[in-house]
Design a protein around this motif. Structure first.
Motif, short mmCIF file in Angstrom:
data_model
loop_
_atom_site.label_atom_id
_atom_site.label_comp_id
_atom_site.label_asym_id
_atom_site.label_seq_id
_atom_site.Cartn_x
_atom_site.Cartn_y
_atom_site.Cartn_z
N UNK A 54 31.96 35.01 29.75
CA UNK A 54 33.01 35.92 29.72
C UNK A 54 34.40 35.12 29.59
N UNK A 55 34.62 34.34 30.45
CA UNK A 55 35.99 33.50 30.45
C UNK A 55 36.12 32.91 29.26
N UNK A 56 35.24 32.25 28.53
CA UNK A 56 35.47 31.55 27.31
C UNK A 56 35.83 32.29 26.14
N UNK A 57 35.32 33.67 26.16
CA UNK A 57 35.46 34.59 25.18
C UNK A 57 36.76 35.39 25.27
N UNK A 66 34.55 37.45 41.98
CA UNK A 66 34.38 36.27 41.38
C UNK A 66 34.85 36.04 39.81
N UNK A 67 34.87 37.35 39.27
CA UNK A 67 35.35 37.23 37.83
C UNK A 67 36.88 37.21 37.93
N UNK A 68 37.63 37.98 38.65
CA UNK A 68 39.04 37.65 38.91
C UNK A 68 39.60 36.41 39.26
N UNK A 104 34.01 56.40 37.58
CA UNK A 104 34.68 54.84 37.58
C UNK A 104 33.70 53.99 37.17
N UNK A 105 34.29 53.25 36.20
CA UNK A 105 33.48 52.22 35.70
C UNK A 105 33.85 50.83 35.96
N UNK A 106 32.98 50.41 36.83
CA UNK A 106 33.36 48.92 37.42
C UNK A 106 32.24 48.00 37.24
N UNK A 107 32.59 46.77 36.86
CA UNK A 107 31.62 45.76 36.61
C UNK A 107 31.00 45.25 37.91
#
Length: 484
Positions: free
Chosen positions: A365-368, A34-36, A438-441
């Motif tokens: 997240x997008x607006x920032x 969704x973020x991508x 591995x750090x992943x949101x």
């Protein structure tokens, strides 16, 4: 630029967006990344993007520009209530909490709940936060001694829950802490599933998950009812959030909150007030581990300005660089990263007609990451929060706590808590990312971690103080968290 679908809207320009699958539209992108998907839509199509649902149904509009986000959150908020489906799912968890109600009822309840978050009351919890952080650091000594990695994200959840529990219930929290923590952890996970699944079985269907959810919710409700019941007969309430709710009175009628209303607000505070802070803290540790130059500068400020004194509300206000680090962390990884609204009437935004009943997504997240407001938005640059640079951009370009009338009621407490916790930990330890982890949101209700956050500790040499701080002496003799 990817293939584009445009929709003619009477009275406004065409709304651009990706075509997606012929039948499923963009739903697979939302499900898988969704973020991508949101970021690609913004980069390819601009400040308003239309995503397609299944067939012609369920159009989704992303308001990527901060001005448009504030149109929904603040300037025309009456026309943009929270999405009914999301509210109904939250209602299963918290009842009639502030996150689930709208209109006059919300306004009345918000007014009654507001004194619980009076800044002077919140400032009085700094000793509690310091005590709970100290208990955690003593536990961490074992990890440091063994050179053992551990999940810092999970530790931050436990710490934030302890801080919030003490702020809500004073000493009463200690009697119920373990049982309540387990119930909160399961219920939050279940709430995420509710909010991310388009079709949810009614809770009266006796599936194993439904049964466990109902048991966990009932456990929390019973604990809170016991605490409320013990407090009802007290003439002078303790200075905590429960006491403030029980003391609240309507200015016109003199009526207080019912037991159900108090419990609903407590449930909302519990779920909304600890994981957001925990996630914000965890991402800050990750960012600091990736940027040692920022970490060294922050440690130098803490050492110089606190001079070994334990952090509290007053002395952390001197830590200007820490404030900038925290603000920048919340910009890059805002815990509450996505909100949804549904306009009740047609609206025009940026020259586009937005039909009533559409689903509107607002993502901090997008607006920032909007390059009109943030140079090199993916870079971690605390100095973008220097006063002269702040003055160059609109205040609403940064909104980690939402905005407008529904802005997070606990944002002030969260910022204070983050400052105290970060400063107190850095007086004793540095946190280093475990090699190979591995750090992943993990985008859910908050922007969490898919694989946790495995880190190790390195002890810091404590700077010697020239003389004891009066505040620290007072704190050391204050005793239990309930005394704060």
């Amino acid at each position: 630029m990817s293939s584009q679908a445009v929709t003619a809207t009477p009275g406004g320009r065409e709304v651009p967006g990706p075509r997606g699958h012929p039948v499923l539209g963009n739903t697979l992108g939302f499900k898988n990344d969704i973020i991508g998907t949101l970021m690609a839509g913004f980069r390819d199509y601009g400040d308003i993007v239309k995503f397609r649902g299944v067939g012609p149904l369920f159009p989704i509009y992303l308001y990527a520009h901060p001005d448009y986000a504030m149109r929904a959150l603040k300037d025309n908020a009456e026309n943009y209530p929270r999405t009914p489906l999301v509210r109904s799912k939250w209602h299963m968890v918290v009842g009639d909490g502030l996150i689930c109600i709208e209109g006059d009822y919300w306004r009345d309840q918000r007014k009654l709940a507001q004194p619980s978050f009076d800044p002077k009351l919140l400032q009085s919890f700094d000793g509690l936060i310091g005590n709970e952080t100290q208990l955690m650091l003593e536990h961490w000594e074992g990890f440091a001694e063994r050179g053992e990695s551990f999940d810092v994200a999970r530790e931050m959840v436990h710490l934030a829950l302890a801080n919030l529990g003490g702020a809500m219930f004073s000493a009463d929290w200690r009697q119920e802490a373990l049982v309540m923590a387990d119930a909160v952890e399961f219920t939050i996970g279940y709430a995420y599933k509710l909010l991310t699944q388009p079709v949810v079985l009614p809770e009266n269907v006796p599936t194993p998950a439904n049964r466990r959810f109902k048991e966990a919710r009932q456990t929390l409700e019973q604990i809170m009812e016991r605490m409320i019941g013990r407090r009802r007969g007290i003439d002078e309430q303790p200075k905590d959030l429960l006491g403030a709710l029980l003391s609240a009175r309507d200015a016109e009628t003199g009526e207080g909150l019912s037991e159900y209303q108090v419990r609903s607000h407590l449930m909302t505070f519990m779920f909304g007030g600890h994981e957001t802070v925990a996630v914000g803290l965890a991402w800050t540790w990750w960012l600091l581990s990736k940027h040692p130059e920022v970490l060294r500068r922050l440690e130098a400020e803490i050492d110089e300005k606190l001079n070994g004194e334990r952090p509290n509300f007053e002395n952390t206000r001197q830590l200007e660089y820490l404030t900038r680090v925290t603000n920048e962390s919340l910009r890059i990884r805002p815990p509450v990263w996505l909100m949804s609204r549904m306009p009740t009437e047609d609206d025009e935004v940026g020259g586009y007609r937005i039909p009533a009943g559409s689903q509107i997504l607002i993502s901090s997240y997008v607006s920032h990451n909007h390059t009109d407001f943030w140079e090199n938005p993916e870079g971690f640059d605390p100095d973008r929060w220097l006063p002269d640079r702040v003055a160059e951009r609109p205040k609403h370009a940064w909104f980690p706590f939402s905005g407008g009338p529904h802005q997070c009621i606990g944002g002030y407490f969260g910022l204070m808590e983050m400052s105290i916790v970060i400063a107190q930990i850095l007086q004793r330890f540095e946190l280093e990312l475990f090699p190979g982890h591995k750090v992943e949101a993990k985008p859910g209700i908050t922007l969490g971690f898919k694989h946790g956050l495995q880190m190790t500790l390195r002890r810091r040499e404590r700077p010697e103080r020239s003389e004891p701080g009066a505040r620290e002496l007072a704190t050391e003799t204050a005793g239990s968290p309930a005394s704060s």
